[in-house]
Scaffold this motif. Structure first.
Motif, PDB file in Angstrom:
ATOM      1  N   GLN A   2      65.234  46.938  -2.807  1.00  6.91           N
ATOM      2  CA  GLN A   2      66.063  46.098  -1.911  1.00  6.91           C
ATOM      3  C   GLN A   2      65.349  45.125  -0.508  1.00  6.91           C
ATOM      4  N   GLN A   3      64.077  46.334  -0.377  1.00  8.88           N
ATOM      5  CA  GLN A   3      63.629  45.745   0.281  1.00  8.88           C
ATOM      6  C   GLN A   3      63.809  43.141   0.761  1.00  8.88           C
ATOM      7  N   GLY A   4      63.441  42.998   1.392  1.00  5.97           N
ATOM      8  CA  GLY A   4      63.427  42.235   2.070  1.00  5.97           C
ATOM      9  C   GLY A   4      61.850  41.876   2.512  1.00  5.97           C
ATOM     10  N   MET A  21      60.926  33.879  13.757  1.00  6.68           N
ATOM     11  CA  MET A  21      60.198  34.883  12.413  1.00  6.68           C
ATOM     12  C   MET A  21      61.132  34.719  11.632  1.00  6.68           C
ATOM     13  N   ASN A  22      60.866  35.075  10.316  1.00  8.47           N
ATOM     14  CA  ASN A  22      61.440  35.037   9.613  1.00  8.47           C
ATOM     15  C   ASN A  22      61.514  36.087   8.328  1.00  8.47           C
ATOM     16  N   CYS A  23      62.580  36.039   8.089  1.00  6.82           N
ATOM     17  CA  CYS A  23      62.740  37.987   7.271  1.00  6.82           C
ATOM     18  C   CYS A  23      64.219  36.959   6.389  1.00  6.82           C
ATOM     19  N   SER A  24      64.012  37.282   5.169  1.00  2.00           N
ATOM     20  CA  SER A  24      64.381  37.052   3.843  1.00  2.00           C
ATOM     21  C   SER A  24      64.778  38.590   3.159  1.00  2.00           C
ATOM     22  N   TYR A  25      65.661  38.028   1.709  1.00  5.19           N
ATOM     23  CA  TYR A  25      65.907  39.272   2.033  1.00  5.19           C
ATOM     24  C   TYR A  25      66.867  39.147   0.758  1.00  5.19           C
ATOM     25  N   LYS A  26      66.859  40.363  -0.331  1.00 10.27           N
ATOM     26  CA  LYS A  26      67.413  40.185  -1.867  1.00 10.27           C
ATOM     27  C   LYS A  26      68.666  40.093  -2.590  1.00 10.27           C
ATOM     28  N   THR A  27      69.716  40.692  -0.972  1.00  9.84           N
ATOM     29  CA  THR A  27      71.320  41.489  -1.829  1.00  9.84           C
ATOM     30  C   THR A  27      72.124  40.315  -0.844  1.00  9.84           C
ATOM     31  N   SER A  28      73.704  41.307  -1.660  1.00 10.54           N
ATOM     32  CA  SER A  28      74.370  40.217  -0.566  1.00 10.54           C
ATOM     33  C   SER A  28      75.336  41.015   0.594  1.00 10.54           C
ATOM     34  N   ILE A  29      75.481  40.021   1.669  1.00 15.78           N
ATOM     35  CA  ILE A  29      75.276  40.775   2.765  1.00 15.78           C
ATOM     36  C   ILE A  29      76.167  40.212   3.626  1.00 15.78           C
ATOM     37  N   ASN A  30      77.068  40.671   4.410  1.00 11.48           N
ATOM     38  CA  ASN A  30      78.327  40.285   5.218  1.00 11.48           C
ATOM     39  C   ASN A  30      77.754  40.235   6.975  1.00 11.48           C
ATOM     40  N   ASN A  31      76.388  40.345   7.570  1.00 14.46           N
ATOM     41  CA  ASN A  31      76.208  40.376   8.429  1.00 14.46           C
ATOM     42  C   ASN A  31      74.168  40.831   8.072  1.00 14.46           C
ATOM     43  N   LYS A  69      69.888  30.300   0.571  1.00 15.08           N
ATOM     44  CA  LYS A  69      68.426  30.250   0.582  1.00 15.08           C
ATOM     45  C   LYS A  69      68.114  32.465   0.753  1.00 15.08           C
ATOM     46  N   LYS A  70      69.398  32.549   1.187  1.00 19.76           N
ATOM     47  CA  LYS A  70      69.164  34.284   1.385  1.00 19.76           C
ATOM     48  C   LYS A  70      67.204  34.831   3.067  1.00 19.76           C
ATOM     49  N   SER A  71      67.822  33.376   3.792  1.00 19.62           N
ATOM     50  CA  SER A  71      66.910  33.311   4.501  1.00 19.62           C
ATOM     51  C   SER A  71      67.503  33.648   5.704  1.00 19.62           C
ATOM     52  N   SER A  72      67.164  34.163   6.802  1.00 23.39           N
ATOM     53  CA  SER A  72      67.280  33.951   8.538  1.00 23.39           C
ATOM     54  C   SER A  72      65.926  33.930   9.306  1.00 23.39           C
ATOM     55  N   SER A  73      65.860  33.455  10.349  1.00 17.67           N
ATOM     56  CA  SER A  73      65.312  33.219  11.327  1.00 17.67           C
ATOM     57  C   SER A  73      64.986  33.519  12.663  1.00 17.67           C
ATOM     58  N   LEU A  74      64.238  34.333  13.553  1.00 19.05           N
ATOM     59  CA  LEU A  74      64.604  34.782  14.826  1.00 19.05           C
ATOM     60  C   LEU A  74      63.546  33.787  16.133  1.00 19.05           C
ATOM     61  N   LEU A  75      64.851  32.944  16.598  1.00 16.42           N
ATOM     62  CA  LEU A  75      63.356  31.899  17.904  1.00 16.42           C
ATOM     63  C   LEU A  75      63.631  32.512  19.408  1.00 16.42           C
ATOM     64  N   LEU A  97      72.348  49.724   6.509  1.00 16.59           N
ATOM     65  CA  LEU A  97      71.246  48.838   6.520  1.00 16.59           C
ATOM     66  C   LEU A  97      70.145  48.590   6.306  1.00 16.59           C
ATOM     67  N   THR A  98      69.628  47.650   5.266  1.00 14.85           N
ATOM     68  CA  THR A  98      68.001  47.811   4.966  1.00 14.85           C
ATOM     69  C   THR A  98      67.386  47.373   5.439  1.00 14.85           C
ATOM     70  N   PHE A  99      66.418  47.598   6.461  1.00 18.80           N
ATOM     71  CA  PHE A  99      65.852  47.285   7.343  1.00 18.80           C
ATOM     72  C   PHE A  99      64.245  46.920   6.799  1.00 18.80           C
ATOM     73  N   GLY A 100      63.811  45.782   7.456  1.00 17.52           N
ATOM     74  CA  GLY A 100      61.979  44.734   6.955  1.00 17.52           C
ATOM     75  C   GLY A 100      61.034  45.483   7.412  1.00 17.52           C
ATOM     76  N   LYS A 101      60.431  44.983   7.052  1.00 23.42           N
ATOM     77  CA  LYS A 101      58.688  46.393   7.092  1.00 23.42           C
ATOM     78  C   LYS A 101      58.187  45.650   8.839  1.00 23.42           C
ATOM     79  N   GLY A 102      58.711  45.013   9.833  1.00 21.49           N
ATOM     80  CA  GLY A 102      58.737  44.107  10.920  1.00 21.49           C
ATOM     81  C   GLY A 102      57.489  42.930  10.920  1.00 21.49           C
ATOM     82  N   ILE A 103      57.789  42.436  11.914  1.00 23.98           N
ATOM     83  CA  ILE A 103      57.288  41.596  12.620  1.00 23.98           C
ATOM     84  C   ILE A 103      56.304  41.651  14.117  1.00 23.98           C
ATOM     85  N   THR A 104      54.800  41.933  13.818  1.00 23.36           N
ATOM     86  CA  THR A 104      54.175  42.387  15.369  1.00 23.36           C
ATOM     87  C   THR A 104      54.472  40.742  16.173  1.00 23.36           C
ATOM     88  N   LEU A 105      54.781  41.200  17.369  1.00 23.84           N
ATOM     89  CA  LEU A 105      54.432  39.584  18.293  1.00 23.84           C
ATOM     90  C   LEU A 105      53.994  39.944  19.546  1.00 23.84           C
TER      91      LEU A 105
END
Lengths: 109, 113
Positions: A2-4, A21-31, A69-75, A97-105
């Motif tokens: 289920q990990q995005g 930074m962008n994040c995509s996910y696969k499941t239905s979410i409420n937040n 699109k099951k996606s989110s971005s953080l600016l 919560l399901t966490f992504g693998k992370g983005i190193t900034l």
């Protein structure tokens, strides 16, 4: 799984520039939430966007959510050296919560 | 107020030994989560406690892992017969009932030699 996906995996910018930074996910979410982690320790909550919201702001942070699109971005605008960290998106439909693998900034002074 | 605390900060153990990791959630938080984070990886959900309900243990990787939460507050994660692949940072988080935001502790860095 289920990990995005998050992209990019790593991002290096100059102080003062914006970081997206962008994040995509696969499941239905409420937040969907974004967290920051410094030096492999505890995560700090940055911002939460609900599934019925499209955009949210908090200081220099702007998050968008596109449920079709099951996606989110953080600016992060006007980045600072102190923004150097790993950023994780986290999402779910209930308390888990399901966490992504992370983005190193890396923000260069 | 005080945040989530975890102890020990670091733990080095020998393969085959048992370890106990402790988490003190924020006072009044009814939900408590354990995660595992291997080097350079995201968070892997282990177990979730919510009030007096039966815990969600669906993320525990094997029967060597167990956790309990006494009195609805402090939680202990126990790893029996540790293996080298158990080496990771173990993170605890807590939240209020119905609150989606999780508040994390600083983690316990476990190294199994």
């Amino acid at each position: 799984s289920q990990q995005g996906e998050e992209d990019p995996q790593a991002l290096s910018i100059q102080e003062g520039e914006n970081a997206t930074m962008n994040c995509s996910y696969k499941t239905s979410i409420n937040n969907l939430q974004w967290y920051r982690q410094n030096s492999g320790r505890g995560l700090v909550h940055l911002i939460l966007i609900r599934s019925n919201e499209r955009e949210k702001h908090s200081g220099r942070l702007r998050v968008t959510l596109d449920t079709s699109k099951k996606s989110s971005s953080l600016l992060i605008t006007a980045s600072r050296a102190a923004d150097t960290a790993s950023y994780f998106c986290a999402y779910g439909a209930n308390s888990k919560l399901t966490f992504g693998k992370g983005i190193t900034l890396s923000v260069r002074p | 107020g005080a945040g989530v605390s975890q102890s020990p900060s670091n733990k080095v153990t020998e393969k085959g030994k048992d370890v106990e990791l402790r988490c003190d959630p924020i006072s009044g938080h009814t939900a408590l989560y354990w995660y595992r984070q291997s080097l350079g990886q995201g968070l892997e959900f282990l177990i979730y406690f919510q009030g007096n309900s039966a815990p969600d243990k669906s993320g525990l990787p094997s029967d060597r892992f167990s956790a309990e939460r006494t009195g609805g507050s402090v939680s202990t994660l126990t790893i029996q017969r540790t293996q080298q692949e158990d080496s990771a940072v173990y993170l605890c988080a807590s939240s209020l009932t119905g609150e989606r935001t999780q508040y994390f502790g600083p983690g316990t860095r476990l190294l199994v030699l």
